[in-house]
Design a protein around this motif. Structure first.
Motif, PDB file in Angstrom:
ATOM      1  N   LEU A  99     -11.933  27.196  -5.716  1.00 23.05           N
ATOM      2  CA  LEU A  99     -13.321  27.074  -5.274  1.00 23.05           C
ATOM      3  C   LEU A  99     -14.101  28.372  -5.477  1.00 23.05           C
ATOM      4  O   LEU A  99     -15.298  28.420  -5.224  1.00 23.05           O
ATOM      5  CB  LEU A  99     -13.402  26.644  -3.800  1.00 23.05           C
ATOM      6  CG  LEU A  99     -12.772  25.300  -3.451  1.00 23.05           C
ATOM      7  CD1 LEU A  99     -13.046  24.950  -1.994  1.00 23.05           C
ATOM      8  CD2 LEU A  99     -13.282  24.189  -4.364  1.00 23.05           C
ATOM      9  N   GLY A 100     -13.392  29.419  -5.901  1.00 22.78           N
ATOM     10  CA  GLY A 100     -14.067  30.679  -6.204  1.00 22.78           C
ATOM     11  C   GLY A 100     -14.549  31.463  -4.995  1.00 22.78           C
ATOM     12  O   GLY A 100     -15.461  32.292  -5.109  1.00 22.78           O
ATOM     13  N   VAL A 101     -13.942  31.214  -3.826  1.00 22.11           N
ATOM     14  CA  VAL A 101     -14.307  31.999  -2.643  1.00 22.11           C
ATOM     15  C   VAL A 101     -13.716  33.402  -2.830  1.00 22.11           C
ATOM     16  O   VAL A 101     -12.523  33.553  -3.016  1.00 22.11           O
ATOM     17  CB  VAL A 101     -13.776  31.349  -1.343  1.00 22.11           C
ATOM     18  CG1 VAL A 101     -14.054  32.239  -0.140  1.00 22.11           C
ATOM     19  CG2 VAL A 101     -14.393  29.970  -1.143  1.00 22.11           C
ATOM     20  N   LYS A 102     -14.590  34.392  -2.778  1.00 19.13           N
ATOM     21  CA  LYS A 102     -14.139  35.762  -2.998  1.00 19.13           C
ATOM     22  C   LYS A 102     -14.107  36.586  -1.703  1.00 19.13           C
ATOM     23  O   LYS A 102     -13.510  37.649  -1.662  1.00 19.13           O
ATOM     24  CB  LYS A 102     -15.055  36.441  -4.015  1.00 19.13           C
ATOM     25  CG  LYS A 102     -14.933  35.817  -5.407  1.00 19.13           C
ATOM     26  CD  LYS A 102     -15.803  36.523  -6.414  1.00 19.13           C
ATOM     27  CE  LYS A 102     -15.722  36.006  -7.811  1.00 19.13           C
ATOM     28  NZ  LYS A 102     -15.171  34.731  -8.058  1.00 19.13           N
ATOM     29  N   ASP A 103     -14.755  36.096  -0.693  1.00 16.45           N
ATOM     30  CA  ASP A 103     -14.854  36.831   0.560  1.00 16.45           C
ATOM     31  C   ASP A 103     -13.513  36.810   1.299  1.00 16.45           C
ATOM     32  O   ASP A 103     -13.080  35.769   1.778  1.00 16.45           O
ATOM     33  CB  ASP A 103     -15.951  36.217   1.432  1.00 16.45           C
ATOM     34  CG  ASP A 103     -16.295  37.087   2.624  1.00 16.45           C
ATOM     35  OD1 ASP A 103     -15.377  37.385   3.418  1.00 16.45           O
ATOM     36  OD2 ASP A 103     -17.471  37.466   2.761  1.00 16.45           O
ATOM     37  N   GLU A 104     -12.881  37.976   1.395  1.00 16.84           N
ATOM     38  CA  GLU A 104     -11.554  38.075   2.015  1.00 16.84           C
ATOM     39  C   GLU A 104     -11.576  37.722   3.503  1.00 16.84           C
ATOM     40  O   GLU A 104     -10.574  37.266   4.044  1.00 16.84           O
ATOM     41  CB  GLU A 104     -10.953  39.469   1.805  1.00 16.84           C
ATOM     42  CG  GLU A 104     -10.527  39.742   0.368  1.00 16.84           C
ATOM     43  CD  GLU A 104      -9.444  38.788  -0.153  1.00 16.84           C
ATOM     44  OE1 GLU A 104      -8.574  38.351   0.639  1.00 16.84           O
ATOM     45  OE2 GLU A 104      -9.456  38.480  -1.357  1.00 16.84           O
ATOM     46  N   ASP A 105     -12.710  37.926   4.170  1.00 16.49           N
ATOM     47  CA  ASP A 105     -12.813  37.566   5.586  1.00 16.49           C
ATOM     48  C   ASP A 105     -12.677  36.052   5.763  1.00 16.49           C
ATOM     49  O   ASP A 105     -11.984  35.580   6.660  1.00 16.49           O
ATOM     50  CB  ASP A 105     -14.155  38.019   6.177  1.00 16.49           C
ATOM     51  CG  ASP A 105     -14.296  39.527   6.250  1.00 16.49           C
ATOM     52  OD1 ASP A 105     -13.255  40.223   6.292  1.00 16.49           O
ATOM     53  OD2 ASP A 105     -15.443  40.015   6.269  1.00 16.49           O
ATOM     54  N   ILE A 106     -13.333  35.300   4.907  1.00 16.06           N
ATOM     55  CA  ILE A 106     -13.271  33.833   4.964  1.00 16.06           C
ATOM     56  C   ILE A 106     -11.866  33.359   4.596  1.00 16.06           C
ATOM     57  O   ILE A 106     -11.286  32.507   5.291  1.00 16.06           O
ATOM     58  CB  ILE A 106     -14.335  33.197   4.040  1.00 16.06           C
ATOM     59  CG1 ILE A 106     -15.737  33.505   4.566  1.00 16.06           C
ATOM     60  CG2 ILE A 106     -14.112  31.692   3.895  1.00 16.06           C
ATOM     61  CD1 ILE A 106     -16.868  33.139   3.619  1.00 16.06           C
ATOM     62  N   ILE A 107     -11.323  33.918   3.535  1.00 18.09           N
ATOM     63  CA  ILE A 107      -9.974  33.535   3.080  1.00 18.09           C
ATOM     64  C   ILE A 107      -8.957  33.793   4.197  1.00 18.09           C
ATOM     65  O   ILE A 107      -8.115  32.951   4.502  1.00 18.09           O
ATOM     66  CB  ILE A 107      -9.598  34.291   1.787  1.00 18.09           C
ATOM     67  CG1 ILE A 107     -10.516  33.844   0.641  1.00 18.09           C
ATOM     68  CG2 ILE A 107      -8.131  34.084   1.428  1.00 18.09           C
ATOM     69  CD1 ILE A 107     -10.508  34.760  -0.570  1.00 18.09           C
ATOM     70  N   SER A 108      -9.071  34.946   4.835  1.00 17.03           N
ATOM     71  CA  SER A 108      -8.156  35.323   5.909  1.00 17.03           C
ATOM     72  C   SER A 108      -8.322  34.420   7.137  1.00 17.03           C
ATOM     73  O   SER A 108      -7.332  34.056   7.792  1.00 17.03           O
ATOM     74  CB  SER A 108      -8.388  36.787   6.283  1.00 17.03           C
ATOM     75  OG  SER A 108      -7.496  37.190   7.261  1.00 17.03           O
ATOM     76  N   ALA A 109      -9.546  34.041   7.458  1.00 14.66           N
ATOM     77  CA  ALA A 109      -9.779  33.149   8.603  1.00 14.66           C
ATOM     78  C   ALA A 109      -9.137  31.788   8.364  1.00 14.66           C
ATOM     79  O   ALA A 109      -8.584  31.186   9.290  1.00 14.66           O
ATOM     80  CB  ALA A 109     -11.275  33.006   8.864  1.00 14.66           C
ATOM     81  N   VAL A 110      -9.187  31.306   7.127  1.00 16.42           N
ATOM     82  CA  VAL A 110      -8.514  30.054   6.783  1.00 16.42           C
ATOM     83  C   VAL A 110      -6.999  30.267   6.844  1.00 16.42           C
ATOM     84  O   VAL A 110      -6.263  29.451   7.401  1.00 16.42           O
ATOM     85  CB  VAL A 110      -8.945  29.552   5.375  1.00 16.42           C
ATOM     86  CG1 VAL A 110      -8.086  28.374   4.919  1.00 16.42           C
ATOM     87  CG2 VAL A 110     -10.419  29.158   5.392  1.00 16.42           C
ATOM     88  N   ARG A 111      -6.544  31.389   6.326  1.00 17.90           N
ATOM     89  CA  ARG A 111      -5.112  31.698   6.228  1.00 17.90           C
ATOM     90  C   ARG A 111      -4.405  31.746   7.587  1.00 17.90           C
ATOM     91  O   ARG A 111      -3.237  31.391   7.701  1.00 17.90           O
ATOM     92  CB  ARG A 111      -4.955  33.043   5.502  1.00 17.90           C
ATOM     93  CG  ARG A 111      -3.584  33.691   5.525  1.00 17.90           C
ATOM     94  CD  ARG A 111      -2.577  32.905   4.730  1.00 17.90           C
ATOM     95  NE  ARG A 111      -1.266  33.502   4.744  1.00 17.90           N
ATOM     96  CZ  ARG A 111      -0.322  33.248   5.663  1.00 17.90           C
ATOM     97  NH1 ARG A 111      -0.565  32.426   6.660  1.00 17.90           N
ATOM     98  NH2 ARG A 111       0.866  33.811   5.579  1.00 17.90           N
TER      99      ARG A 111
END
Length: 195
Positions: A99-111
């Motif tokens: 999906l091309g999400v680059k924001d590590e804060d968002i990725i980490s919150a999902v993770r």
């Protein structure tokens, strides 16, 4: 809020999720947005992470495992047996790669929205708790949890993590290492604040 991007994500999660899970994801996004406003987290990131948090939840386990292993991740024995937590890891990989999400804060919150982790960021806590108290949640004690969430994020985190650990113990399931570390971290921090 990046409405165009979230509109894309809206249609993307709709393709991946059952109707009930899709409805849940919308509720988590709105709850994360509300909590972010209370605790001064980034509301846009909270909404997006809430929207995407369960994107892989309804994907077959073997497909989730394939996404995880193709990313070069070697699961610990606990992670291998905790298949209910795979969706947070496969979801983080999926939103980044596909999906091309680059924001590590968002990725980490999902993770970390299911297990938590030691030294959680404010955004991670917001999404974790939003998942617990979203409008579609009806479990016994949800109103108490909502009260705690609006009073103290750490108090709500402590209760959420206690619930997770106790439920796993009752069922004879292993407890994810990240949940144990998250619980200890929050419990120690919470006790210090009370002194």
């Amino acid at each position: 809020m990046d409405t165009e991007r979230n509109k894309e994500f809206f249609y993307e999660i709709k393709k991946h999720l059952t109707k009930a899970r899709f409805y849940h994801s919308l509720n988590v996004a709105y709850e994360a947005y509300r909590l972010a406003g209370i605790y001064k987290a980034d509301r846009e990131k909270a909404f997006t992470a809430g929207l995407l948090h369960d994107i892989m939840k309804d994907t077959p386990k073997q497909e989730q495992l394939k996404i995880i292993t193709e990313d070069g991740i070697i699961l610990t024995p606990t992670e291998k047996s905790s298949t209910k937590t795979w969706h947070q890891l496969s979801g983080a990989i999926y939103i980044k790669k596909y999906l091309g999400v680059k924001d590590e804060d968002i990725i980490s919150a999902v993770r970390y929205h299911t297990t938590g982790r030691e030294h959680m960021t404010l955004l991670e806590k917001v999404v974790y708790i939003a998942d617990y108290i979203s409008a579609d949640r009806k479990y016994p004690g949800v109103e108490r949890m909502r009260e705690k969430a609006y009073r103290s994020l750490d108090e709500a985190m402590l209760e959420g993590l206690q619930f997770t650990v106790i439920e796993n113990v009752k069922k004879g399931f292993p407890i994810h290492e990240d949940s144990v570390k998250a619980y200890n971290d929050i419990a120690i921090s919470y006790e210090r604040k009370k002194l």
